[in-house]
Write an enzyme that holds these catalytic residues in place. Structure first.
Site, PDB file in Angstrom:
ATOM      1  CB  SER A 137      44.744  42.092  53.699  1.00 51.74           C
ATOM      2  OG  SER A 137      45.416  40.951  53.192  1.00 51.74           O
ATOM      3  CE1 TYR A 150      44.341  44.097  48.796  1.00 54.83           C
ATOM      4  CE2 TYR A 150      45.706  42.284  49.578  1.00 54.83           C
ATOM      5  CZ  TYR A 150      44.485  42.924  49.532  1.00 54.83           C
ATOM      6  OH  TYR A 150      43.405  42.420  50.220  1.00 54.83           O
TER       7      TYR A 150
END
Length: 264
Positions: A137, A150
């Site tokens: 990501s 995350y």
């Protein structure tokens, strides 16, 4: 490719990988939590492409389920592409999230990806090579409040992918860290989240997968679909690596105001 195992394949990026690979003639092993969606996707792909599709229902945060998928990989001799796509991406400030949520994110994004890669690599190397695509990501390189755990898990994914490539590329292995931008998925369980952005800012999973596989053929170890000049990434990455390397002396930087003679 002979056979691909795709995690998180019941929707979004995982389902797009499955569909694209099936059209290329790859047999599939599809892993996800939602049996009904997996079966529906598998039936469609079998009918449209004629490939073999094996369905494995599993929650990769559950150690029993995770070990079952590891055993499937190790006991077979047919997986030459592993797509570690399954992930959890709840966004909230660190102390506002339950510890169990943090643990589940780490279990899926880090532990499961690591164990499945470790299960797959020896057989791939023995058979002459294979490919692992790890979905990272852009948060891996950012510090956005609300994305603490995350982002940390995705930094791990990116770093692990780099190191595995350095260790194993000469043994016929290919690795890619796929870094999606805004891509329409169900990450976090809120498919409507992406509706707040202009449509031209949001990429479809299908386009993302096409770019990922094209990037793989170009030999790119990191795929950032919207980055026009891959040299920009390479220069930034080289600069970060250079800063992290220790200089060939034990002198403390002057800004700390220490007696240099006591540095040793």
């Amino acid at each position: 490719m002979k056979k691909a195992l795709v995690t998180g394949s019941s929707s979004g990026i995982g389902a797009a990988f499955a569909a694209h690979l099936a059209r290329q003639g790859s047999d599939l092993v599809l892993v996800a939590r939602r049996q009904d969606r997996l079966e529906t996707l598998a039936e469609r792909l079998r009918g449209e492409t004629g490939v073999s599709v094996e369905v494995l229902k599993a929650d990769l945060a559950d150690p029993t389920d995770l070990h079952r998928i590891e055993e499937r990989i190790e006991q077979g001799d047919d997986i030459d592409l592993l797509v570690n796509n399954a992930g959890i991406g709840d966004i909230a400030h660190f102390v506002d999230q339950e510890r169990d949520t943090h643990e589940r994110m780490i279990a899926v994004n880090v532990l499961a990806l690591t164990r499945l890669s470790h299960a797959a690599i020896p057989g791939m190397v023995e058979r002459g090579g294979g490919t692992i695509i790890n979905v990272a990501s852009g948060f891996a390189f950012d510090y956005m409040p609300g994305a603490s755990v995350y982002a940390a898990t995705k930094s791990y994914v990116a770093q692990l992918t780099h190191v595995l490539d350095a260790e194993l590329r000469e043994k016929g292995m290919r690795f890619q860290a796929l870094v999606p931008g805004l891509t329409r998925t169900e990450l976090g369980g809120d498919a409507e989240f992406f509706d707040m952005f202009p449509p031209e800012h949001v990429m479809s999973p299908e386009v993302l997968v096409e770019v990922s596989l094209a990037s793989l053929e170009l030999g790119e170890r990191v795929c950032i679909p919207r980055l026009a000049d891959i040299g920009e990434w390479e220069r930034a990455h080289a600069a970060i690596r250079a800063v992290g390397k220790s200089p060939p002396h034990n002198q403390v930087a002057p800004r700390y105001g220490l007696d240099q003679q006591s540095a040793g």
